[in-house]
Design an enzyme around this catalytic site. Sequence first.
Site, mmCIF file in Angstrom:
data_model
loop_
_atom_site.group_PDB
_atom_site.id
_atom_site.type_symbol
_atom_site.label_atom_id
_atom_site.label_comp_id
_atom_site.label_asym_id
_atom_site.label_seq_id
_atom_site.Cartn_x
_atom_site.Cartn_y
_atom_site.Cartn_z
ATOM 1 N N CYS B 15 -21.902 115.742 6.803
ATOM 2 C CA CYS B 15 -22.733 114.865 7.602
ATOM 3 C C CYS B 15 -23.252 113.726 6.720
ATOM 4 O O CYS B 15 -23.672 113.998 5.604
ATOM 5 C CB CYS B 15 -23.898 115.688 8.136
ATOM 6 S SG CYS B 15 -24.950 114.783 9.237
ATOM 7 N N PRO B 16 -23.243 112.482 7.108
ATOM 8 C CA PRO B 16 -22.968 111.945 8.452
ATOM 9 C C PRO B 16 -21.518 111.496 8.674
ATOM 10 O O PRO B 16 -21.233 110.921 9.715
ATOM 11 C CB PRO B 16 -23.881 110.705 8.482
ATOM 12 C CG PRO B 16 -23.827 110.199 7.070
ATOM 13 C CD PRO B 16 -23.716 111.424 6.193
#
Lengths: 376, 76
Positions: B15-16
């Site tokens: 993530c992201p």
Amino acid sequence: MSQSVTTDELAKRVVNREETLILDVRNTDEFDEWKIEGGSVHIINEPYFNLLDGIGPVAEKLNKDQEIIIVCAKGGSSKMVAEMMEEEGFTNVYDLEGGMKAWSEHLEPVKIADLHGGGSLYQFVRLGKGCLSYMAVSENEAAVIDANRMTAIYERFAEEKGVTITHTIDTHLHADHISGGRQLAENTGGTYHLPPKDAGEVTFDYAPLEEDNDITVGNTTIQVQPLYSPGHTIGSTSLIIDDQYLLTGDILFVKSIGRPDLAGKADDWVGDLRETLYDRYKALSDDLIVLPAHYSFVEELDEKGSVKARIGDLYQRNPGLQVEDEREFRKMVTENLPPQPNEHENIRQTNMGKMNPENEKQREMEIGPNRCAVHG
Amino acid sequence: MMEAVKVLDAKGMACPMPVVKTKKAIEEIDSGDILEIHATDKGAKSDLSAWAKSGGHELMDVAEEDDVLKFWIKKA
């Protein structure tokens, strides 16, 4: 390059009630379920994926010179957002290292009291999850009660104090978090104690935690006295430490009481819970200080950052102790209960030694709030 | 099975990045077309569905095979 804060630094601020502004960039479902709380914490939520085209949605709500701590699930997105904000002229933004994952593993030790003979009692506050564990230190020994999975934290603390952990004790078979008790005892050469009635299916050796089987910490000084107090589980056992402190496990909290349903036995155990709260505990001295294994609301933290209360006061003001009618009590603790903790059945299996998930899986199993209490 | 016009490999990304890459990839396909995404970050599951919803895209299906999460998103 943006700057980071550690969970340690953030925890100190929360405990000291310093004004703190947090921008949580996780998705809103996760934010609504579980977030950083504290007396002086102000928090806003804007998912990072709404900021990919620009930080407009948050820029309009915030001042460029304001101090802002950005938080996400694991620390990646918060760093990205912090850098984007700096590019837009924000001068005082930080990202929380490791995100909520690290926050859920942080333990903040708070000294509760001096015990007689030079001993002391510490409460370890797991701010991200509401779990409370304890270390009683006396002479060159220590006992750890309701240890969390992050055993290295207790080991390091014991090392700093120059003591050896000789006993680890679980007040019951936990369903909301993975116990570190067995691992910690293994690491330090100590003895792991568990109530036998909760240990019917365990796959390992343990010392039975039973009434009249007092545990001594240090050569002569601190007594840890088990008191059978079923209701959250059938084996739940409280501990009276140094004749002054009552460690109630998940039976009695400061603002609420334990729930009897996490092993699927609400109807069977509600009678036990009532007897423990309304008879067994009532027979004890009003001056005992209750030290629970959880808290639910950040307001339960006192000005030192600890969670505790005199039992006599709880009989005056804890709503779970004011229900005279037995049927009404039964209804309260068996109906309209909050959702069960995430993965509670797998956590129980792990604590019985029947499942051995790898480290990363264990972390995931514990994500989210604890929900061990019934709020009257 | 629905036909994806493009497959995005986001395996191993934390993530992201799965969402960042998905956003880029979806900008490159036509409205009504389907993008297939492969990811291993567990957080991608709730983030991709929340992201799709906020952009008006339709998350058609999610599957998990050998620890790989697969998503099919239809562009709005």
